[in-house]
Design an enzyme around this catalytic site. Structure first.
Site, PDB file in Angstrom:
ATOM      1  CG  ASN A   1       6.853 -13.111 -33.526  1.00  0.00           C
ATOM      2  OD1 ASN A   1       6.680 -12.837 -32.272  1.00  0.00           O
ATOM      3  ND2 ASN A   1       7.511 -11.788 -33.991  1.00  0.00           N
TER       4      ASN A   1
ATOM      5  CG  HIS B   1       8.406 -10.926 -28.264  1.00  0.00           C
ATOM      6  ND1 HIS B   1       7.743 -12.218 -28.853  1.00  0.00           N
ATOM      7  CD2 HIS B   1       7.758  -9.958 -29.320  1.00  0.00           C
ATOM      8  CE1 HIS B   1       7.197 -12.432 -30.235  1.00  0.00           C
ATOM      9  NE2 HIS B   1       7.215 -10.811 -30.340  1.00  0.00           N
TER      10      HIS B   1
ATOM     11  CB  CYS C   1       4.638  -9.713 -29.734  1.00  0.00           C
ATOM     12  SG  CYS C   1       3.802  -9.662 -31.485  1.00  0.00           S
TER      13      CYS C   1
HETATM   14  O1  UT7 Z   1       6.573  -9.802 -32.864  1.00  0.00           O
HETATM   15  C1  UT7 Z   1       6.073  -8.020 -32.717  1.00  0.00           C
HETATM   16  C2  UT7 Z   1       6.746  -7.240 -32.845  1.00  0.00           C
HETATM   17  N1  UT7 Z   1       7.377  -6.818 -34.482  1.00  0.00           N
HETATM   18  C3  UT7 Z   1       8.715  -6.610 -34.834  1.00  0.00           C
HETATM   19  O2  UT7 Z   1       9.153  -6.219 -33.541  1.00  0.00           O
HETATM   20  C4  UT7 Z   1       8.969  -6.434 -35.886  1.00  0.00           C
HETATM   21  C5  UT7 Z   1      10.209  -5.247 -36.111  1.00  0.00           C
HETATM   22  N2  UT7 Z   1      10.500  -4.487 -37.673  1.00  0.00           N
HETATM   23  C6  UT7 Z   1      11.202  -5.511 -37.701  1.00  0.00           C
HETATM   24  O3  UT7 Z   1      11.968  -6.488 -37.916  1.00  0.00           O
HETATM   25  C7  UT7 Z   1      11.989  -5.243 -39.145  1.00  0.00           C
HETATM   26  O4  UT7 Z   1      11.780  -3.848 -39.645  1.00  0.00           O
HETATM   27  C8  UT7 Z   1      11.882  -6.361 -40.303  1.00  0.00           C
HETATM   28  C9  UT7 Z   1      12.448  -7.360 -40.200  1.00  0.00           C
HETATM   29  C10 UT7 Z   1      10.110  -5.986 -40.256  1.00  0.00           C
HETATM   30  C11 UT7 Z   1      12.087  -5.740 -41.466  1.00  0.00           C
HETATM   31  O5  UT7 Z   1      13.439  -5.346 -41.595  1.00  0.00           O
HETATM   32  P1  UT7 Z   1      13.800  -3.380 -42.030  1.00  0.00           P
HETATM   33  O6  UT7 Z   1      15.539  -3.780 -42.132  1.00  0.00           O
HETATM   34  O7  UT7 Z   1      12.885  -2.862 -41.692  1.00  0.00           O
HETATM   35  O8  UT7 Z   1      13.275  -3.563 -43.455  1.00  0.00           O
HETATM   36  P2  UT7 Z   1      12.120  -2.701 -44.551  1.00  0.00           P
HETATM   37  O9  UT7 Z   1      11.243  -3.463 -43.886  1.00  0.00           O
HETATM   38  O10 UT7 Z   1      12.781  -1.643 -44.134  1.00  0.00           O
HETATM   39  O11 UT7 Z   1      12.675  -3.017 -45.628  1.00  0.00           O
HETATM   40  C12 UT7 Z   1      14.364  -2.708 -46.744  1.00  0.00           C
HETATM   41  C13 UT7 Z   1      13.855  -3.222 -48.072  1.00  0.00           C
HETATM   42  C14 UT7 Z   1      12.002  -3.010 -48.465  1.00  0.00           C
HETATM   43  O12 UT7 Z   1      12.779  -2.938 -50.034  1.00  0.00           O
HETATM   44  P3  UT7 Z   1      13.171  -1.088 -50.762  1.00  0.00           P
HETATM   45  O13 UT7 Z   1      11.888  -0.254 -50.930  1.00  0.00           O
HETATM   46  O14 UT7 Z   1      14.787  -1.268 -50.086  1.00  0.00           O
HETATM   47  O15 UT7 Z   1      13.260  -1.968 -52.386  1.00  0.00           O
HETATM   48  C15 UT7 Z   1      11.581  -4.080 -48.602  1.00  0.00           C
HETATM   49  O16 UT7 Z   1      10.239  -3.918 -49.852  1.00  0.00           O
HETATM   50  O17 UT7 Z   1      13.593  -4.862 -47.593  1.00  0.00           O
HETATM   51  C16 UT7 Z   1      12.074  -5.165 -48.959  1.00  0.00           C
HETATM   52  N3  UT7 Z   1      11.675  -6.788 -47.606  1.00  0.00           N
HETATM   53  C17 UT7 Z   1      12.373  -7.678 -48.570  1.00  0.00           C
HETATM   54  N4  UT7 Z   1      13.161  -8.247 -49.181  1.00  0.00           N
HETATM   55  C18 UT7 Z   1      13.427  -8.912 -49.208  1.00  0.00           C
HETATM   56  C19 UT7 Z   1      10.865  -6.691 -47.085  1.00  0.00           C
HETATM   57  N5  UT7 Z   1      11.040  -8.312 -47.232  1.00  0.00           N
HETATM   58  C20 UT7 Z   1      11.457  -8.574 -47.390  1.00  0.00           C
HETATM   59  C21 UT7 Z   1      11.092  -9.876 -47.681  1.00  0.00           C
HETATM   60  N6  UT7 Z   1      12.567 -10.637 -48.546  1.00  0.00           N
HETATM   61  N7  UT7 Z   1      11.114 -10.977 -46.956  1.00  0.00           N
END
Ligand code: UT7
Length: 349
Positions: free
Chosen positions: A306, A276, A114
């Site tokens: 992204n 980014h 990134c």
């Molecule tokens: O560019 C490189 C650098 N990358 C980044 O900067 C990314 C940084 N991180 C993020 O942007 C966020 O952490 C994400 C967008 C990747 C995820 O969002 P989050 O609010 O941190 O969600 P989470 O990973 O804590 O997941 C919450 C819930 C989980 O379910 P449970 O365990 O609460 O039942 C996941 O399984 O959302 C679920 N989940 C989804 N649900 C629907 C994860 N991905 C999805 C999805 N659709 N695509």
């Protein structure tokens, strides 16, 4: 004093628009979740064949070169940033050199995910500043759609990424109020494994818990990529999203403030921040931390997702094309991602 300046900029995104609703067909996800957590509404996917990371980079480069008022034969050096190269090796830079019929110039590939474009820009900047080269082509390009897990297992990663490319031509300038003022690069490998693609690679579990394929049992010739790795989906990227998010919201403002301080400037001096495009929520948090108005931060993750090494040059190009960046404006580029690596660049347009 010689500085390098962006003499030409170009971008390319594939025609194929993939909406959040479309991804619902492949995995258990939904438009509301994706928009709420990331801001993404749609992204572009390259054609399966006939369109590669390199060919997209070339399309962006052609525009940048034309806008710089030069030809491909005038380019002195190529820096190509990507995490999704056409080949494991050689890198994409030489493929650009060949396809664009350039002279036998140097071509360097940068693997900083990134923050790849900020790193690549910094490398190009040093070559121009030192007087070694006059026309450096810097490209960031990604074809993520080819290597993502489109099952529910991979949904936290796959919904985020999109394909595209951006490029700039760096040239020397002696104008007082123009060019790249400074670049600032950092890394902290402590968390290298929390946003990574482990295979194919030569690690043989050296850095990892025993959760991957059993390399002790593997035959010679089965270690680099085996059926077992594919069966266990170990050939896809892994991301601990929340941990990356927590670090990103600290490092983005930090590295932007570092750039401002190095130039005796303050956040209110920024005319345009191009972060980014990792997550709209991260960009909004950074904006708030720096106290910037809405029209001082450019986001287009909504349309493209992204695009990793391509996200900054695509956003910079689009912001400029929309008339949001004018001559003399103070522009700040900032990135954070896998490695972890992060960086910033401050420039006068
Ligand atoms: O560019 C490189 C650098 N990358 C980044 O900067 C990314 C940084 N991180 C993020 O942007 C966020 O952490 C994400 C967008 C990747 C995820 O969002 P989050 O609010 O941190 O969600 P989470 O990973 O804590 O997941 C919450 C819930 C989980 O379910 P449970 O365990 O609460 O039942 C996941 O399984 O959302 C679920 N989940 C989804 N649900 C629907 C994860 N991905 C999805 C999805 N659709 N695509």
């Amino acid at each position: 004093m010689i500085r390098s300046t962006i003499a030409g900029i170009g971008m390319y995104v594939p025609e194929n628009v993939v909406t959040n609703q479309h991804l619902e067909k492949y995995m258990d996800t939904n438009d509301a979740w994706i928009q709420e957590r990331t801001g993404i509404q749609e992204r572009r996917y390259a054609k399966r064949t006939g369109e590669t990371t390199t060919t997209m980079g070339i399309e962006a480069a052609k525009i940048a070169i034309e806008r710089a008022g030069i030809t491909a034969q005038d380019i002195d050096f190529i820096v190509f940033a990507t995490l999704s190269p056409d080949y494991y090796f050689p890198g994409c830079g030489v493929l650009v050199q060949r396809a664009m019929k350039m002279k036998e110039i140097g071509a360097l590939d940068v693997r900083n995910q990134c923050s790849g474009f900020v790193y690549a820009l910094s490398v190009g900047d040093q070559f121009v500043r030192s007087g070694m080269y006059k026309n450096v082509l810097v490209i960031g390009s990604e074809k993520h759609s080819f290597g993502l897990d489109f099952s529910t297992r991979g949904r936290n990663v796959s919904v985020i990424f999109g394909d595209g490319a951006g490029a700039v031509v760096l040239q020397p300038t002696q104008k007082e109020n123009q060019g790249i003022l400074s670049t600032h690069l950092h890394s902290d490998g402590e968390s290298a494994e929390i946003l990574a693609m482990y295979n194919p690679g030569t690690h043989a579990n050296h850095w990892l818990e025993n959760s991957l394929a059993d390399f002790e049992e593997a035959e010679l010739g089965e270690m680099f990529m085996s059926h077992a790795m594919i069966d266990k989906a170990q050939n896809f990227p892994f991301m601990d999203g929340p941990s990356v998010f927590k670090k990103a919201v600290v490092k983005f403002p930090e590295v932007i403030k570092e750039a401002l301080k190095a130039n005796n400037l303050k956040p209110s001096d920024i005319d345009m921040l191009i972060p980014h495009q990792a997550n709209l929520r991260i960009a909004q948090f950074v904006q708030q931390q720096l106290g910037l108005a809405d029209d001082k931060v450019f986001n287009n993750i909504q349309k493209y997702g992204n695009t990793t090494a391509a996200s900054i040059p695509i956003a910079l190009c689009e912001a400029w094309q929309e008339g949001k960046i004018k001559e003399g404006d103070l522009v700040c580029l900032a990135a954070f991602g896998s490695g972890f690596t992060w960086g910033s660049a401050l420039l006068r347009w």
